[in-house]
Design an enzyme around this catalytic site. Structure first.
Site, PDB file in Angstrom:
ATOM      1  CB  SER A  28      -7.371  -5.806  -0.520  1.00  0.00           C
ATOM      2  OG  SER A  28      -6.969  -5.759   0.832  1.00  0.00           O
ATOM      3  CB  CYS A  29      -4.917 -10.513  -1.331  1.00  0.00           C
ATOM      4  SG  CYS A  29      -5.136 -10.504  -3.115  1.00  0.00           S
TER       5      CYS A  29
END
Length: 84
Positions: A51-52
């Site tokens: 994720s980010c």
């Protein structure tokens, strides 16, 4: 939007995965060292989700893991979705 991280997550910045002079992905041996340095055991971990902020750069981390023969999922909503 608040700052923070998903509990239990490990930080592996996508910028660390490329060669500085070319922008190309680092060699698998170098990627493996980076992953291990973050304490990620790709052989015994049952699932990895990248994720980010919004899911875009998390895809680069998934690509690096793919280069190591590791399948991962991308949390496409990433942090924006998580804190919503």
């Amino acid at each position: 939007m608040p700052s923070g991280h998903v509990p239990g997550s490990v930080s592996l910045p996508f910028t660390d995965l490329s060669q500085n002079n070319t922008g190309r992905m680092k060699e698998p041996a170098d990627l493996q060292k980076l992953v291990e340095a973050q304490g990620i055991d790709v052989k015994s971990t049952k699932s990895i989700v990248t994720s980010c902020g919004t899911g875009v750069t998390g895809a680069i981390v998934s690509l690096a893991l793919f280069e190591l023969g590791v399948n991962s999922a991308i949390y496409d909503g990433s942090w924006v979705d998580y804190v919503a």
